[in-house]
Design a protein around this motif. Structure first.
Motif, PDB file in Angstrom:
ATOM      1  N   LEU A  60       0.823  -1.211   0.000  1.00 45.06           N
ATOM      2  CA  LEU A  60       0.000   0.000   0.000  1.00 45.06           C
ATOM      3  C   LEU A  60       0.857   1.262   0.000  1.00 45.06           C
ATOM      4  O   LEU A  60       1.862   1.328   0.715  1.00 45.06           O
ATOM      5  N   GLN A 118      -8.902  -2.831  -0.421  1.00 40.92           N
ATOM      6  CA  GLN A 118      -8.313  -2.354  -1.672  1.00 40.92           C
ATOM      7  C   GLN A 118      -9.315  -1.514  -2.461  1.00 40.92           C
ATOM      8  O   GLN A 118      -8.974  -0.441  -2.970  1.00 40.92           O
ATOM      9  N   LEU A 121      -9.727   1.872  -0.762  1.00 40.00           N
ATOM     10  CA  LEU A 121      -8.542   2.716  -0.973  1.00 40.00           C
ATOM     11  C   LEU A 121      -8.512   3.263  -2.397  1.00 40.00           C
ATOM     12  O   LEU A 121      -8.179   4.423  -2.611  1.00 40.00           O
ATOM     13  N   PRO A 128      -3.101   0.159  -4.414  1.00 37.19           N
ATOM     14  CA  PRO A 128      -1.893  -0.563  -4.004  1.00 37.19           C
ATOM     15  C   PRO A 128      -0.908  -0.678  -5.157  1.00 37.19           C
ATOM     16  O   PRO A 128      -1.304  -0.695  -6.313  1.00 37.19           O
TER      17      PRO A 128
END
Length: 130
Positions: A60, A118, A121, A128
């Motif tokens: 990340l 994920q 994010l 990532p």
């Protein structure tokens, strides 16, 4: 102007300290249905972080901080939230909930947590690295 980096905060529903860690390890093994920290249950084995979770976190593009509930309430006394939780702190306001307590309570598989984290994010512009 320097851009602030984002920090992913993993906040466990467990208290810090060796005695608490040992008690939690026993409780996870003996009576997993009564264990209060779903984030711990999915991301940790008996005593250490699961390898796939560690590899995911290492990829990340954000800083990572890990909190126990007593540490979090000390550092963020004005941010009472249901625990466990994964938060995103961009440094310019209160940390935002990325994955909340209720969602974490429904997750039983590490790959499901990785995929959800994920996705969230990426929605925040933080994909990532490979």
């Amino acid at each position: 102007m320097k851009q602030r980096t984002a920090t992913l905060l993993m906040v466990y529903n467990a208290d810090s300290g060796i005695f608490n860690a040992l008690t939690d390890a026993v409780r996870k093994t003996v009576s997993p249905d009564t264990y209060e920290c779903s984030l711990c249950a999915v991301t940790y084995g008996m005593v250490s972080m699961r390898r796939d979770w560690r590899k995911f976190l290492d990829r990340l593009p954000v800083e990572k901080k890990f909190y126990h509930r007593d540490d979090f309430s000390r550092d963020y006394p004005d941010r009472p939230i249901p625990l466990p939780a994964i938060l995103l702190d961009r440094g310019d306001r209160d940390p935002a909930t990325l994955v909340g307590s209720e969602e974490l309570g429904r997750i039983t598989d590490l790959s499901e947590l990785i995929e959800l984290t994920q996705t969230r994010l990426m929605r925040n512009g933080l994909a990532p690295t490979h």
